[in-house]
Design a protein around this motif. Sequence first.
Motif, short mmCIF file in Angstrom:
data_model
loop_
_atom_site.label_atom_id
_atom_site.label_comp_id
_atom_site.label_asym_id
_atom_site.label_seq_id
_atom_site.Cartn_x
_atom_site.Cartn_y
_atom_site.Cartn_z
N GLU A 134 3.29 -2.58 -9.77
CA GLU A 134 3.10 -1.34 -9.00
C GLU A 134 4.38 -0.49 -9.01
O GLU A 134 5.46 -0.96 -9.30
CB GLU A 134 2.81 -1.69 -7.52
N ASP A 135 4.23 0.76 -8.66
CA ASP A 135 5.31 1.67 -8.24
C ASP A 135 6.54 1.69 -9.16
O ASP A 135 7.65 1.32 -8.75
CB ASP A 135 5.75 1.33 -6.81
N ASP A 172 -2.45 7.16 -1.44
CA ASP A 172 -2.76 6.04 -2.34
C ASP A 172 -4.01 6.31 -3.18
O ASP A 172 -4.72 5.37 -3.57
CB ASP A 172 -2.93 4.73 -1.56
N LYS A 224 11.30 -4.51 -2.94
CA LYS A 224 10.58 -3.48 -3.71
C LYS A 224 11.37 -2.16 -3.69
O LYS A 224 12.54 -2.15 -3.32
CB LYS A 224 9.16 -3.27 -3.17
N ASN A 274 1.58 7.05 -7.20
CA ASN A 274 2.96 6.57 -7.27
C ASN A 274 3.50 6.44 -8.69
O ASN A 274 3.80 5.34 -9.18
CB ASN A 274 3.07 5.22 -6.55
N VAL A 326 -5.40 5.08 1.63
CA VAL A 326 -4.47 4.86 2.74
C VAL A 326 -4.07 6.24 3.26
O VAL A 326 -3.39 7.00 2.56
CB VAL A 326 -3.21 4.06 2.29
N VAL A 386 -0.06 9.41 3.52
CA VAL A 386 1.00 8.87 2.65
C VAL A 386 1.42 9.92 1.63
O VAL A 386 0.57 10.46 0.91
CB VAL A 386 0.54 7.61 1.88
N TYR A 393 3.85 7.96 6.09
CA TYR A 393 4.94 7.92 5.10
C TYR A 393 5.46 9.34 4.90
O TYR A 393 4.74 10.20 4.40
CB TYR A 393 4.44 7.36 3.77
N PHE A 447 4.24 9.59 -1.47
CA PHE A 447 5.03 8.47 -2.01
C PHE A 447 5.49 8.80 -3.43
O PHE A 447 4.84 8.44 -4.41
CB PHE A 447 4.18 7.20 -1.98
N ARG A 498 0.93 4.33 -11.41
CA ARG A 498 0.34 3.09 -10.89
C ARG A 498 -1.17 3.29 -10.81
O ARG A 498 -1.64 4.23 -10.17
CB ARG A 498 0.89 2.77 -9.51
C1 BMA Z 1 4.02 0.86 0.24
C2 BMA Z 1 3.76 0.59 -1.22
C3 BMA Z 1 3.18 1.81 -1.90
C4 BMA Z 1 2.05 2.43 -1.09
C5 BMA Z 1 2.46 2.61 0.36
C6 BMA Z 1 1.33 3.13 1.23
O1 BMA Z 1 4.41 -0.32 0.90
O2 BMA Z 1 2.85 -0.48 -1.34
O3 BMA Z 1 2.71 1.44 -3.16
O4 BMA Z 1 1.77 3.70 -1.63
O5 BMA Z 1 2.85 1.34 0.88
O6 BMA Z 1 0.21 2.28 1.19
#
Ligand code: BMA
Length: 342
Positions: free
Chosen positions: A114-115, A313, A164, A53, A287, A290, A251, A292, A69
């Motif tokens: 983060e992010d 992630d 966020k 991210n 994770v 995803v 995601y 992102f 991140r």
């Molecule tokens: C989201 C954030 C991101 C993460 C994503 C998948 O809510 O926390 O930083 O990449 O979840 O875990």
Amino acid sequence: MNPVSAANKSSESLVLTQSTAKLGSDLPLFTRYVGNPILSRDNWPYPINSVMNAGAVLLAAGETLLLCRIEDRSGLSHLCAARSTNGVDNWRIDPRPTLEANPLEFPEEIWGIEDPRITYVPELEQYAVAYTSFARGGPGVSLALTKDFRSFERFGVVMSPEDKDAALLPRRIGGRWALIHRPMTALGAHMWISYSPDLRHWGSHKIILEARRGGWWDANKIGLCSPPIETAKGWLMIYHGVRQTASGSIYRLGLALFDLERPEVCLQRGNSWVFGPETSYERNGDVNDVVFPCGQTIGADGDTINLYYGAADSCVALATGSIRSLLSWLDSNLSPTTKHTF
Ligand code: BMA
């Protein structure tokens, strides 16, 4: 193939024709870099768990900077800069964290930061970094300004938890700064815009894009990905939608377009997702499933978009597209209503 050796291949052989959404012809809307992932744990100069991210920006000298991140081996995150001449390989990574949580001064960062999303603000001649600060109250939005990604002026939390997925627009709208963000409210996890005279005091909060409901790919939870791109037709936004399934969340990315001078007005919203987890590095990691993105750079042609995204992630990957193609895809893949589709 080892990502580093793949990343060193010549640019003519860098592309794979993999993508979720297609243009009218058979061309993919986003093309993954064949040497993906471009950054992973093994590249890091100090021990970490994962890199993901990343905010992205083209520096004045033409270099690409990714503010990644990093999840360390305690589970908490900080930010670390990586610089590359071509935005693809030969990354020079800061030997230490570039921006770390400072919970003594900013208790809202006790569980890390983060992010990051980076916006260059010509009026300030500085980069604005909007990032998630994480503490007992949940995630909030913090803001910092920097000229060089070495020292930062920290504003602390500007949107209190739970909030966020924020980025600053690069210029004032009607005299005020504008921040896109994603608070969790009783109304759900929708995207909002807020305005400020000074980057510190925020108000005039408005929902700009709502999560759909039911079986939609972007049901119940959405959020901004990379900072909005200013085009002649409006602010082009890549956003993520989170689909809950029996085996976890997926995601994926969608597109929406907002009015240039009234960015709370959604002009167009695509129906289907345009990019989602397909490859092994996107489907399997800390994770699963995803993609992102937190940043992009725009090519010298003013049209090529280099989208940097966290995958599962666990690593950072790159996909390229064309702003013109994204806009024309939106023209032909509109939602039945542009704003509220439940
Ligand atoms: C989201 C954030 C991101 C993460 C994503 C998948 O809510 O926390 O930083 O990449 O979840 O875990």
